[in-house]
Design an enzyme around this catalytic site. Structure first.
Site, PDB file in Angstrom:
ATOM      1  N   CYS A  14      48.449 162.952  -5.033  1.00 28.72           N
ATOM      2  CA  CYS A  14      49.589 162.261  -5.644  1.00 28.72           C
ATOM      3  C   CYS A  14      49.467 160.782  -5.307  1.00 28.72           C
ATOM      4  O   CYS A  14      49.123 160.431  -4.174  1.00 28.72           O
ATOM      5  CB  CYS A  14      50.894 162.833  -5.083  1.00 28.72           C
ATOM      6  SG  CYS A  14      52.341 161.946  -5.683  1.00 28.72           S
ATOM      7  N   TYR A  19      80.409 152.205  -0.822  1.00 31.72           N
ATOM      8  CA  TYR A  19      79.284 153.159  -0.938  1.00 31.72           C
ATOM      9  C   TYR A  19      78.133 152.647  -0.062  1.00 31.72           C
ATOM     10  O   TYR A  19      77.000 152.526  -0.498  1.00 31.72           O
ATOM     11  CB  TYR A  19      78.826 153.319  -2.386  1.00 31.72           C
ATOM     12  CG  TYR A  19      79.935 153.578  -3.384  1.00 31.72           C
ATOM     13  CD1 TYR A  19      80.372 154.878  -3.658  1.00 31.72           C
ATOM     14  CD2 TYR A  19      80.548 152.526  -4.063  1.00 31.72           C
ATOM     15  CE1 TYR A  19      81.396 155.115  -4.567  1.00 31.72           C
ATOM     16  CE2 TYR A  19      81.574 152.762  -4.978  1.00 31.72           C
ATOM     17  CZ  TYR A  19      81.997 154.055  -5.229  1.00 31.72           C
ATOM     18  OH  TYR A  19      82.997 154.276  -6.131  1.00 31.72           O
ATOM     19  N   CYS A  53      71.958 151.892 -10.045  1.00 32.89           N
ATOM     20  CA  CYS A  53      70.709 152.565 -10.443  1.00 32.89           C
ATOM     21  C   CYS A  53      70.881 153.171 -11.834  1.00 32.89           C
ATOM     22  O   CYS A  53      70.019 153.895 -12.307  1.00 32.89           O
ATOM     23  CB  CYS A  53      70.344 153.641  -9.429  1.00 32.89           C
ATOM     24  SG  CYS A  53      71.613 154.896  -9.244  1.00 32.89           S
ATOM     25  N   CYS A  64      46.165 159.354 -12.417  1.00 29.88           N
ATOM     26  CA  CYS A  64      46.385 160.628 -11.736  1.00 29.88           C
ATOM     27  C   CYS A  64      45.891 161.803 -12.575  1.00 29.88           C
ATOM     28  O   CYS A  64      46.180 161.885 -13.774  1.00 29.88           O
ATOM     29  CB  CYS A  64      47.876 160.794 -11.453  1.00 29.88           C
ATOM     30  SG  CYS A  64      48.268 162.346 -10.647  1.00 29.88           S
TER      31      CYS A  64
END
Length: 470
Positions: free
Chosen positions: A179, A331, A428, A77
């Site tokens: 991107c 959750y 996470c 990139c």
């Protein structure tokens, strides 16, 4: 009074040793202090200019490279190093996986201090670029300027940008041309909006003055080929809004959900905003193993659809369901995991704090003709109590996928109290996961661990753990 400037030191010929938490690399000064660096790869040998000194460590940057690491690759990139998004694009993918796996292992051992099985190998992502199904961009009338532009002294007549916030600069946006995180037509849509806005003198948001028309852009794509585009406008100028929306409708007929918001709040969060449907329908459909999930502008959905399927497959495998179990999915979000495991369970109860997410979960369950899932709204630490369990039954298996902060201590306590045979913990953030595992250690043994890479080119990593009653 100004702060006393940290004394700057230069260290020469230092080998970068490791990649630590949050994607920052680690080297050591001659006297043994740790140096945190961000523009290097483990294995590089560099001169380091420090810019911050703390008791036990420095922060610095590489100012000269003597030799390059064998793990270094050329970033694809053009915006790498400035954008701050894909910090690991200069490290080969196998090495990225190595450091992610290592981070999970370190956290579970050092923070958890519990007995662990041998880890299963980290599951890499088949796609290492163009894997995100959701991107958000900001507009700014005062774009971030490169040092070259500033030093040239040239007057720039157009300072408009649409792209990403420069790290730690709330009012500066980097103008993004291409991107590598979201598939086409994402780049086209963003670039065409910029071009059309400039040609038609549509104003870009000025975050300091709180003025301007174009504020943010969200693009969501689905594996079904459906596309959602949502623009946030600041000024309520209907003529200009319709000009932009009509342009998008004509230029990108493949967009199946075209929406906008007029948002004059101090922040640009969508959750309390009225969303106006301009064309198509107000959701897109994602598909997974024959199940369909509707995703609206406010929905939470895992941002890497292909890896979400792998993550949920591992979760279901760890749960080892036979068809006779009552499963609690804590959750639950929009109920994706709950519905994904439902065909192998007797019944699934999902609990989530966000009312809109539960509304989505119910709609999706109906769409998928799933009759053995029930969803309930409420803050986990308040809802998940003795009365709830007395009403809905004693779970055989609990699946929990909490936010980054991990589970509230009351939730952990309640799990220990009702003591299901198995708990599958999806996380996470392996640091808060390790903390929670330590709290459950007296009753549960960790029998399986498998990290999953959802976000190639970044340091983020998910982890799935199976706990079984001792």
């Amino acid at each position: 009074m100004g702060r006393k400037k940290d004394k700057q030191v230069v260290f020469e010929n230092v080998k970068v040793l490791d990649a630590g938490a949050k994607g920052v690399c680690v080297a050591k000064a001659p006297e043994g202090q740790v140096i945190f660096l961000s523009n290097v790869v483990p294995g590089d040998v560099v001169d380091i200019q420090t810019f911050k000194k703390r008791k036990s460590y420095y922060e610095g940057k590489a100012i000269k490279f003597h030799s390059y690491s064998e793990h270094r690759v050329d970033p694809v990139c053009d915006h790498f190093g400035v954008c701050g998004g894909c910090k690991w694009q200069n490290m080969n993918y196998n090495q990225q996986l190595f450091y992610k796996h290592q981070e999970v292992e370190n956290n579970l051992k050092r923070i958890g201090k519990i007995e662990l099985p041998e880890f299963e190998p980290i599951l890499g992502s088949e796609k290492q670029f163009f894997y995100r199904n959701k991107m958000e961009f900001g507009f700014s009338a005062t774009r971030w300027m490169t040092p070259e532009e500033i030093n040239s002294g040239a007057e720039l007549d157009n300072k408009n940008a649409v792209g990403f916030h420069i790290p730690k600069m709330w009012d500066k946006i980097l103008d993004i041309q291409k991107c590598h995180l979201q598939q086409d037509p994402s780049n086209d849509i963003r670039n065409e909006i910029r071009k059309f806005a400039n040609e038609n003198n549509l104003s870009f948001f000025n975050p300091r003055e709180h003025s301007g028309l174009l504020r943010t852009l969200m693009i969501r794509t689905a594996s079904t080929g459906e596309i959602m585009v949502l623009i946030q406008f600041y000024d309520n100028n209907q003529k200009e809004i319709e000009l932009m929306m009509n342009f998008l409708a004509e230029r990108f007929p493949e967009v199946t959900s075209l929406q906008y918001v007029i948002n004059q709040k101090a922040n640009d969060t969508l959750y309390d905003q009225d969303i106006i449907l301009f064309k198509g329908r107000d959701y897109i459909l994602e598909e997974m193993e024959g199940l369909q999930f509707s995703i609206n502008a406010k929905s939470f959905y895992q941002t890497n659809s292909e890896q979400a399927y792998e993550l949920y497959s591992i979760t279901r495998d760890f749960a080892g369901l036979t068809g006779n179990e009552l499963v609690y999915d804590l959750y639950t979000g929009t109920g994706t995991i709950a519905q994904f495991v439902s065909k192998k369970a007797k019944k699934v109860i999902g609990v989530e704090a966000v009312p809109e997410a539960i509304a989505d979960a119910k709609v999706n369950a109906e769409r998928n003709n799933i009759t053995n899932c029930e969803f309930f709204v409420g803050d986990m630490k308040n809802v998940f109590n003795d009365e709830f369990i007395a009403t809905h039954g004693h779970p055989d298996v609990i699946i929990t996928d909490p936010p980054r902060d991990g589970m509230h201590a009351d939730v952990v306590e309640q799990i220990l109290k009702i003591a299901p045979e198995k708990v599958v913990y999806v996380s996470c953030n392996s640091a808060t996961q390790a903390r929670d595992l330590a709290l459950m250690d007296e009753m549960y043994k960790v029998t399986r661990v498998r990290p999953v890479d959802m976000f190639p080119q970044t340091h983020h990593v998910e982890n799935v753990v199976l706990l079984e009653k001792k």
